[in-house]
Scaffold this active site. Sequence first.
Site, PDB file in Angstrom:
ATOM      1  N   TYR A 118     113.021  17.712  55.994  1.00  0.00           N
ATOM      2  CA  TYR A 118     113.115  16.384  56.685  1.00  0.00           C
ATOM      3  C   TYR A 118     113.322  15.229  55.884  1.00  0.00           C
ATOM      4  O   TYR A 118     112.484  15.137  55.113  1.00  0.00           O
ATOM      5  CB  TYR A 118     112.315  16.493  57.767  1.00  0.00           C
ATOM      6  CG  TYR A 118     112.437  17.579  58.893  1.00  0.00           C
ATOM      7  CD1 TYR A 118     113.594  17.626  59.682  1.00  0.00           C
ATOM      8  CD2 TYR A 118     111.621  18.568  59.186  1.00  0.00           C
ATOM      9  CE1 TYR A 118     113.787  18.608  60.719  1.00  0.00           C
ATOM     10  CE2 TYR A 118     111.749  19.565  60.087  1.00  0.00           C
ATOM     11  CZ  TYR A 118     112.800  19.818  60.731  1.00  0.00           C
ATOM     12  OH  TYR A 118     112.868  20.568  61.798  1.00  0.00           O
TER      13      TYR A 118
ATOM     14  N   ARG B 162     110.854  26.192  61.395  1.00  0.00           N
ATOM     15  CA  ARG B 162     112.115  26.242  60.682  1.00  0.00           C
ATOM     16  C   ARG B 162     112.015  26.742  59.190  1.00  0.00           C
ATOM     17  O   ARG B 162     112.214  25.933  58.070  1.00  0.00           O
ATOM     18  CB  ARG B 162     112.818  24.692  60.639  1.00  0.00           C
ATOM     19  CG  ARG B 162     112.874  24.398  62.061  1.00  0.00           C
ATOM     20  CD  ARG B 162     113.569  23.091  62.371  1.00  0.00           C
ATOM     21  NE  ARG B 162     115.117  23.271  62.287  1.00  0.00           N
ATOM     22  CZ  ARG B 162     115.805  22.284  62.295  1.00  0.00           C
ATOM     23  NH1 ARG B 162     115.506  21.005  62.607  1.00  0.00           N
ATOM     24  NH2 ARG B 162     117.321  22.277  62.312  1.00  0.00           N
TER      25      ARG B 162
ATOM     26  N   GLN C  96     115.133  31.592  60.323  1.00  0.00           N
ATOM     27  CA  GLN C  96     116.514  31.109  60.473  1.00  0.00           C
ATOM     28  C   GLN C  96     117.280  31.552  61.483  1.00  0.00           C
ATOM     29  O   GLN C  96     117.809  30.852  62.217  1.00  0.00           O
ATOM     30  CB  GLN C  96     117.155  30.984  59.103  1.00  0.00           C
ATOM     31  CG  GLN C  96     117.605  29.776  58.528  1.00  0.00           C
ATOM     32  CD  GLN C  96     118.223  29.850  57.251  1.00  0.00           C
ATOM     33  OE1 GLN C  96     118.022  30.730  56.542  1.00  0.00           O
ATOM     34  NE2 GLN C  96     118.325  28.488  56.785  1.00  0.00           N
TER      35      GLN C  96
ATOM     36  N   ASP D 147     116.535  29.857  64.814  1.00  0.00           N
ATOM     37  CA  ASP D 147     116.110  28.561  64.685  1.00  0.00           C
ATOM     38  C   ASP D 147     117.151  27.899  65.738  1.00  0.00           C
ATOM     39  O   ASP D 147     118.453  27.721  65.428  1.00  0.00           O
ATOM     40  CB  ASP D 147     116.605  28.033  63.395  1.00  0.00           C
ATOM     41  CG  ASP D 147     116.565  26.536  63.332  1.00  0.00           C
ATOM     42  OD1 ASP D 147     116.169  25.759  64.336  1.00  0.00           O
ATOM     43  OD2 ASP D 147     116.552  26.036  62.083  1.00  0.00           O
TER      44      ASP D 147
ATOM     45  N   SER E 164     119.253  24.532  64.917  1.00  0.00           N
ATOM     46  CA  SER E 164     120.268  24.611  63.901  1.00  0.00           C
ATOM     47  C   SER E 164     121.623  25.122  64.857  1.00  0.00           C
ATOM     48  O   SER E 164     122.599  24.815  64.691  1.00  0.00           O
ATOM     49  CB  SER E 164     119.859  25.406  62.774  1.00  0.00           C
ATOM     50  OG  SER E 164     118.969  24.512  62.163  1.00  0.00           O
TER      51      SER E 164
HETATM   52  P1  NAD Z   1     117.272  16.014  61.690  1.00  0.00           P
HETATM   53  O1  NAD Z   1     118.050  16.116  63.121  1.00  0.00           O
HETATM   54  O2  NAD Z   1     115.791  15.578  61.864  1.00  0.00           O
HETATM   55  O3  NAD Z   1     117.924  14.711  61.062  1.00  0.00           O
HETATM   56  C1  NAD Z   1     119.278  14.484  60.831  1.00  0.00           C
HETATM   57  C2  NAD Z   1     119.604  13.940  59.432  1.00  0.00           C
HETATM   58  O4  NAD Z   1     119.404  12.745  59.761  1.00  0.00           O
HETATM   59  C3  NAD Z   1     118.786  14.404  58.443  1.00  0.00           C
HETATM   60  O5  NAD Z   1     119.918  15.008  57.411  1.00  0.00           O
HETATM   61  C4  NAD Z   1     117.894  13.325  57.794  1.00  0.00           C
HETATM   62  O6  NAD Z   1     117.941  13.297  56.688  1.00  0.00           O
HETATM   63  C5  NAD Z   1     118.947  12.218  58.334  1.00  0.00           C
HETATM   64  N1  NAD Z   1     118.256  10.796  58.262  1.00  0.00           N
HETATM   65  C6  NAD Z   1     116.938  10.365  58.712  1.00  0.00           C
HETATM   66  N2  NAD Z   1     116.906   9.086  58.683  1.00  0.00           N
HETATM   67  C7  NAD Z   1     118.010   8.704  58.148  1.00  0.00           C
HETATM   68  C8  NAD Z   1     118.565   7.305  58.020  1.00  0.00           C
HETATM   69  N3  NAD Z   1     117.887   6.210  58.226  1.00  0.00           N
HETATM   70  N4  NAD Z   1     119.610   7.282  57.545  1.00  0.00           N
HETATM   71  C9  NAD Z   1     120.474   8.231  57.245  1.00  0.00           C
HETATM   72  N5  NAD Z   1     120.287   9.515  57.617  1.00  0.00           N
HETATM   73  C10 NAD Z   1     119.154   9.734  58.172  1.00  0.00           C
HETATM   74  O7  NAD Z   1     117.366  16.945  60.815  1.00  0.00           O
HETATM   75  P2  NAD Z   1     118.278  18.507  60.908  1.00  0.00           P
HETATM   76  O8  NAD Z   1     119.565  18.365  60.901  1.00  0.00           O
HETATM   77  O9  NAD Z   1     117.517  19.451  61.882  1.00  0.00           O
HETATM   78  O10 NAD Z   1     117.811  19.192  59.359  1.00  0.00           O
HETATM   79  C11 NAD Z   1     117.717  18.341  58.291  1.00  0.00           C
HETATM   80  C12 NAD Z   1     117.496  19.342  57.092  1.00  0.00           C
HETATM   81  O11 NAD Z   1     116.146  20.168  57.083  1.00  0.00           O
HETATM   82  C13 NAD Z   1     118.526  20.421  56.849  1.00  0.00           C
HETATM   83  O12 NAD Z   1     119.706  20.047  56.151  1.00  0.00           O
HETATM   84  C14 NAD Z   1     117.762  21.309  56.020  1.00  0.00           C
HETATM   85  O13 NAD Z   1     117.913  21.070  54.818  1.00  0.00           O
HETATM   86  C15 NAD Z   1     116.520  21.503  56.675  1.00  0.00           C
HETATM   87  N6  NAD Z   1     116.316  22.431  57.465  1.00  0.00           N
HETATM   88  C16 NAD Z   1     115.919  23.814  57.077  1.00  0.00           C
HETATM   89  C17 NAD Z   1     115.765  24.837  57.983  1.00  0.00           C
HETATM   90  C18 NAD Z   1     115.375  26.059  57.501  1.00  0.00           C
HETATM   91  O14 NAD Z   1     115.048  26.332  56.314  1.00  0.00           O
HETATM   92  N7  NAD Z   1     115.350  27.037  58.568  1.00  0.00           N
HETATM   93  C19 NAD Z   1     116.497  24.645  59.281  1.00  0.00           C
HETATM   94  C20 NAD Z   1     116.897  23.564  59.828  1.00  0.00           C
HETATM   95  C21 NAD Z   1     116.885  22.680  58.922  1.00  0.00           C
END
Ligand code: NAD
Length: 375
Positions: free
Chosen positions: A227, A121, A126, A129, A132
């Site tokens: 993450y 990721r 991107q 991905d 996402s």
């Molecule tokens: P995820 O599905 O792993 O988690 C979902 C959300 O749950 C996250 O925002 C995490 O912070 C939150 N979380 C974890 N424990 C928690 C708790 N106890 N209480 C409340 N919230 C909690 O994550 P995701 O949605 O796949 O992605 C998260 C972040 O990763 C994105 O916002 C981004 O910053 C990054 N990301 C980057 C790329 C990239 O660069 N290509 C791609 C995808 C995601």
Amino acid sequence: MKKVLVCKETIEAETRVALIPDDIKRLTGMGFEFTVVSGAGLKSGIADSEYEAAGAKIVKSEEEGLKDAEIIVRILKPASTKGMNPGSLHLSYLDPFNEKALLREFASSNVQAVSLEMIPRTTLAQKMDVQSSQTSLAGYVAVLNAAARQTKILPMMVTPAGTINPARVFIIGVGVAGLQAIATAKRLGARVDAFDTRPVVEEQVKSLGANFVKIDLGEMGQTEQGYAKELTPEQVEKQREGQAKVCEKSDIIITTAKVFGRKAPVLIKKDVLDRMRPGTIVVDMAVSTGGNVEGSSPDREVVTDNGVIILPGDMLERQVPRDASKMLSGNIYAFLTHFYNKESKEFEVRLEDEIMKGCLITKDGAIIHERFKEA
Ligand code: NAD
């Protein structure tokens, strides 16, 4: 490698298709050749004739299509590698942490297996991905499902017969799915609260017009990949207490809180469910990795003794297959074009490329990916 087979998904619940005609047309223009199993796109609203118009050949069965396939694309892992040509490349979700026997079968059949969920990721990847692209649609569907089941409307309405207050929606976990859920609930007129343990999220929540719930959990943060870090049991307890009051006031709660590679934290337990109003709708989108809500189920509705309705929150993107397939197909299109050699007009497995290194599990009869070698 340029002969691609697009398979028809064999599991009844799967509604998506891995490649859509628009992308096949573009890839055919570059030199790829496509065969599609008849009916592959039907559940996504795509007829065989549209694939044919895009330049693909239709075959009756996967068995027939496999005969001269060099690249095989599908969404879900295959039941077996039977019929696949040695040296061919197979692209799908593989669930590699749990499917050790399948990985060994790919290796022994000398089929190069790419795991879609392992595509790094990174910024460069991107466009590829799948997580996402699919979970943002799922975040949207979660709100629609909850709204359809809620006995209260979401927007404020001022009428001569009286004023209806907006519904209160609470989003726990504001990653890809959570952000889309906030945006959708706001568009429907709800009053939205949200919480995430990653401090950077507060700004994003506010920019969507939602309220960020402040809970002081001490040291929090995020990994280099963006993450969440895993909380200590004491921090999880503090969070449960801190958010309980917001849960009690909410009409809809959507939980998406996941910690990469670990079990999801249980954030709403029975004691809080018991304090919530009958008819409150909860959607647990972390259910496939353990669940954020005590008692939630991946595939059926659960009603608690006091009438709180917990809706299934897994694979919600399958409810909008036309767009989910479009996004997935866009991801696979980006993968195929990234490894396309303009001179030879062929797809190349370039192991020195970080993206390929991250997602190629088997090659030359062996499991080569560092994380799965021991399988
Ligand atoms: P995820 O599905 O792993 O988690 C979902 C959300 O749950 C996250 O925002 C995490 O912070 C939150 N979380 C974890 N424990 C928690 C708790 N106890 N209480 C409340 N919230 C909690 O994550 P995701 O949605 O796949 O992605 C998260 C972040 O990763 C994105 O916002 C981004 O910053 C990054 N990301 C980057 C790329 C990239 O660069 N290509 C791609 C995808 C995601």
